[in-house]
Design a protein around this motif. Structure first.
Motif, mmCIF file in Angstrom:
data_model
loop_
_atom_site.group_PDB
_atom_site.id
_atom_site.type_symbol
_atom_site.label_atom_id
_atom_site.label_comp_id
_atom_site.label_asym_id
_atom_site.label_seq_id
_atom_site.Cartn_x
_atom_site.Cartn_y
_atom_site.Cartn_z
ATOM 1 N N LEU A 72 -2.870 -6.318 2.957
ATOM 2 C CA LEU A 72 -2.152 -5.684 1.850
ATOM 3 C C LEU A 72 -2.204 -6.548 0.592
ATOM 4 C CD1 LEU A 72 1.038 -4.298 3.640
ATOM 5 C CD2 LEU A 72 -0.762 -2.948 2.545
ATOM 6 N N HIS A 75 -5.589 -5.942 -1.013
ATOM 7 C CA HIS A 75 -5.702 -4.622 -1.643
ATOM 8 C C HIS A 75 -4.823 -4.516 -2.890
ATOM 9 C CE1 HIS A 75 -8.062 -3.508 1.755
ATOM 10 N NE2 HIS A 75 -7.061 -3.336 2.595
ATOM 11 N N LEU A 76 -3.612 -5.059 -2.818
ATOM 12 C CA LEU A 76 -2.723 -4.992 -3.968
ATOM 13 C C LEU A 76 -3.220 -5.859 -5.120
ATOM 14 C CD1 LEU A 76 0.756 -5.037 -2.202
ATOM 15 C CD2 LEU A 76 -0.157 -3.184 -3.617
ATOM 16 N N LEU A 79 -5.805 -3.779 -6.878
ATOM 17 C CA LEU A 79 -5.244 -2.665 -7.638
ATOM 18 C C LEU A 79 -4.513 -3.159 -8.880
ATOM 19 C CD1 LEU A 79 -3.476 0.458 -6.249
ATOM 20 C CD2 LEU A 79 -2.425 -0.806 -8.095
ATOM 21 N N ILE A 198 4.026 2.645 -5.923
ATOM 22 C CA ILE A 198 3.067 2.338 -4.859
ATOM 23 C C ILE A 198 3.838 2.043 -3.578
ATOM 24 C CG2 ILE A 198 1.216 0.798 -4.103
ATOM 25 C CD1 ILE A 198 0.758 0.127 -7.087
ATOM 26 N N VAL A 200 3.706 0.663 0.316
ATOM 27 C CA VAL A 200 2.877 -0.199 1.162
ATOM 28 C C VAL A 200 3.468 -0.245 2.567
ATOM 29 C CG1 VAL A 200 2.051 -1.611 -0.754
ATOM 30 C CG2 VAL A 200 4.118 -2.290 0.444
ATOM 31 N N ILE A 223 -0.814 2.309 0.047
ATOM 32 C CA ILE A 223 -1.764 1.299 0.497
ATOM 33 C C ILE A 223 -1.312 0.754 1.846
ATOM 34 C CG2 ILE A 223 -2.784 -0.965 -0.001
ATOM 35 C CD1 ILE A 223 -2.574 -0.360 -2.931
ATOM 36 N N GLY A 227 -6.514 0.002 3.415
ATOM 37 C CA GLY A 227 -6.901 0.195 2.018
ATOM 38 C C GLY A 227 -6.058 1.268 1.358
ATOM 39 N N ARG A 228 -6.646 1.943 0.390
ATOM 40 C CA ARG A 228 -5.928 2.983 -0.360
ATOM 41 C C ARG A 228 -6.002 4.289 0.428
ATOM 42 N NH1 ARG A 228 -7.642 1.617 -6.682
ATOM 43 N NH2 ARG A 228 -7.827 -0.644 -6.346
ATOM 44 N N GLU A 229 -4.903 4.591 1.068
ATOM 45 C CA GLU A 229 -4.851 5.790 1.924
ATOM 46 C C GLU A 229 -4.569 7.045 1.098
ATOM 47 O OE1 GLU A 229 -5.246 5.799 5.302
ATOM 48 O OE2 GLU A 229 -4.421 3.950 6.150
ATOM 49 N N GLU A 231 -4.082 8.268 -3.250
ATOM 50 C CA GLU A 231 -4.042 7.915 -4.669
ATOM 51 C C GLU A 231 -3.993 9.200 -5.470
ATOM 52 O OE1 GLU A 231 -5.936 4.276 -7.296
ATOM 53 O OE2 GLU A 231 -7.067 5.112 -5.622
#
Length: 233
Positions: A72, A75-76, A79, A198, A200, A223, A227-229, A231
């Protein structure tokens, strides 16, 4: 819907932010929601589903939780770098981990070092929106409501442009199942301009639907360690 939920005890509750208010005020329900019986069915389903997901999270091995937190963070970081490069964004709210939530405190330290202003959510009034107080590595923390560590009242309030909230559960439409207090939804509904929201959490916490009600506000992104599940376009 009633027949689908037979056997559950109806105790209320609704989708929420990072807090434990559902344990304090489990009888909350929005009287302006849908059909009252359907609303009660949804509420008791959420109570049972929340309990199941929290038990699964608690039983997860510590190595898996550490892996999720590390993924996380990666990924964050990506982003947030994108957001910073396309707009004048400098204030982000995260959360102090409770109840086996992903521990993103190292990310908080890293972001602070990169020049971000970090905020943490604080409950100051029951059934009201959250406020956000500034946090830095030297901030003096106190025990807030439900014994959650929060920055002391002497810290300045911030207005984050990005709000990152933990998920108990989530669905493919961007809806969040939280602890049942409703603070996160009320905060998004009361904040203008609306921050980028967002969620998480764990990929395994996905459900087919949370049966969204009129008071539920969908997130802009979700997220997980995968990853980005989700958006929002």
């Amino acid at each position: 819907m009633t027949d689908d939920f037979e056997g559950f005890k109806c105790v209320g509750g609704f989708s929420s932010p990072p807090c434990l208010a559902g344990e304090v005020a489990p009888d909350y329900f929005d009287p302006l929601a849908v059909d009252p019986q359907q609303a009660r069915d949804v509420a008791r389903w959420r109570v049972a589903e929340r309990k199941r997901l929290l038990n699964e999270r608690k039983a997860m091995r510590s190595q898996n939780k550490q892996y999720v937190a590390k993924a996380l963070t990666t990924h964050l970081t990506e982003l947030l770098a994108e957001q910073r490069s396309t707009a004048t964004v400098k204030i982000v709210s995260l959360f102090w981990p409770i109840k086996d939530e992903p521990d993103l405190r190292l990310l908080m330290h890293d972001l602070h070092g990169q020049g971000w202003q970090i905020a943490l959510p604080v409950v100051v009034r029951k059934a009201g929106p959250l406020v956000f107080r500034e946090w830095c590595p030297t901030t003096r923390m106190t025990r807030g409501r439900w014994n959650i560590p929060v920055p002391s009242a002497s810290e300045p309030e911030l207005h984050p442009q990005i709000v990152i909230a933990p998920l108990v559960g989530w669905d493919a439409e961007g809806y969040r199942l939280g602890y049942g207090g409703g603070y996160f939804d009320r905060t998004l509904g009361a904040t203008l301009p609306k921050p980028l929201s967002i969620g998480v959490g764990f990929s395994s916490a996905r459900v087919s639907t949370i049966f969204p009600q009129p008071h539920d506000i969908p997130l802009d992104a979700i997220i997980t360690e995968a990853g980005r599940e989700f958006e929002r376009e």
